[in-house]
Design an enzyme around this catalytic site. Structure first.
Site, short mmCIF file in Angstrom:
data_model
loop_
_atom_site.label_atom_id
_atom_site.label_comp_id
_atom_site.label_asym_id
_atom_site.label_seq_id
_atom_site.Cartn_x
_atom_site.Cartn_y
_atom_site.Cartn_z
N CYS A 89 86.92 39.94 12.65
CA CYS A 89 86.78 41.04 11.72
C CYS A 89 85.30 41.23 11.40
O CYS A 89 84.59 40.25 11.18
CB CYS A 89 87.56 40.73 10.44
SG CYS A 89 87.49 42.02 9.19
N HIS A 131 95.55 45.66 12.52
CA HIS A 131 94.46 45.04 11.77
C HIS A 131 93.83 46.05 10.81
O HIS A 131 93.63 45.76 9.62
CB HIS A 131 93.41 44.50 12.75
CG HIS A 131 92.23 43.86 12.11
ND1 HIS A 131 92.04 42.50 12.12
CD2 HIS A 131 91.15 44.39 11.47
CE1 HIS A 131 90.91 42.21 11.50
NE2 HIS A 131 90.35 43.34 11.09
N GLU A 132 93.52 47.24 11.31
CA GLU A 132 92.86 48.25 10.48
C GLU A 132 93.80 48.80 9.41
O GLU A 132 93.38 49.05 8.27
CB GLU A 132 92.29 49.37 11.34
CG GLU A 132 91.26 48.92 12.36
CD GLU A 132 90.15 48.03 11.81
OE1 GLU A 132 89.77 48.20 10.62
OE2 GLU A 132 89.65 47.18 12.55
N HIS A 135 93.81 46.49 6.56
CA HIS A 135 92.67 46.71 5.67
C HIS A 135 92.98 47.79 4.65
O HIS A 135 92.60 47.67 3.48
CB HIS A 135 91.42 47.13 6.46
CG HIS A 135 90.60 45.99 6.97
ND1 HIS A 135 90.02 45.06 6.16
CD2 HIS A 135 90.25 45.66 8.24
CE1 HIS A 135 89.34 44.19 6.88
NE2 HIS A 135 89.48 44.53 8.16
#
Length: 181
Positions: A89, A131-132, A135
Site C-alpha cells: 500500500c 484494496h482501493e 480504503h
C-alpha cells in the site's frame, strides 16, 4: 502534473469511511486527475481519494497498462474463488504481506462525468479494486491479515523510518480473513 502528498498509516483519514460523490463537476475531474498523476508518480497499482486526504468514494488504478478510475464503486463477486499473494500500500510504503482476496470481482460505479461504468477484474485487477474500495470504507489491507502476520506487520511498521509514533493507531475489530467486503 498535480502530484499530491500521500497520507501514511496512522492518519485518521485512512480509517474514516468516505462519502459518496454527489457532484460530478470540475472539482471531481480535478480530483481524478490528481489521483492518477499521484498514483503514476508513485508507481502504485491504485490510489484512493482518502490516501490524499479527500473523503470521497473515488479511486484510480493502473493495472496491466490499463489506467482508469471509478467513482462510488459497488462490488459484486461472481464466485467464491480466492487468491493469496503479496499486497502492499502506498500509505504503508515498502511493506508487503500475503493477503487473501477474491479472485474475481465486478465493480459497478461511474466515471468522472457521472456515466455508469463497470469493471470486470480478475487476479491483480480484482485485488486492486478490492484494496482501493476497502480504503473508501476506512479499511486497510492489514485488517485482512491473519493475527500472526498482522502482529509482524505492526512491528515492521513501528520500525519503518517513515512511521510517526505520535499518531494513535487503531486496529480493526473485524474478521481478518476478508469475509466482510
Amino acid at each position: 502534473m498535480t502530484v499530491q502528498e500521500i497520507r501514511l498509516f496512522g492518519d485518521p483519514v485512512l480509517r474514516t469511511p468516505a462519502d459518496p460523490v454527489v457532484d460530478f463537476d470540475k472539482q471531481l475531474r480535478k480530483l481524478v486527475k490528481n489521483l492518477i498523476d499521484t498514483m503514476l508518480d508513485e508507481g502504485g497499482a491504485g490510489l484512493a481519494a482518502p490516501q490524499i486526504g479527500v473523503g470521497l468514494r473515488v479511486f484510480s488504478f493502473d493495472v496491466d497498462d490499463v489506467v482508469g478510475h471509478l467513482v462510488n464503486p459497488v462490488l459484486e463477486f461472481p464466485d467464491e474463488e480466492e487468491q493469496d499473494g503479496p499486497e502492499g500500500c502506498l500509505s504503508i510504503p515498502g511493506l508487503y504481506y500475503d493477503t487473501v482476496r477474491r479472485q474475481n470481482v465486478i465493480a459497478k460505479g461511474h466515471n468522472e462525468f457521472g456515466d455508469p461504468m463497470q469493471i470486470v477484474g480478475t487476479g491483480l485487477m480484482s485485488r486492486c479494486i478490492q484494496h482501493e474500495t476497502d480504503h473508501l470504507d476506512g479499511v486497510l489491507f492489514l485488517d485482512r491479515l491473519d493475527p500472526e502476520t498482522r502482529k509482524k506487520a505492526m512491528k515492521d511498521i513501528r520500525a519503518a523510518d517513515w512511521y510517526d509514533d505520535g499518531i494513535q493507531i487503531k486496529v480493526s475489530p473485524h474478521d481478518s480473513r476478508g469475509r466482510f467486503i
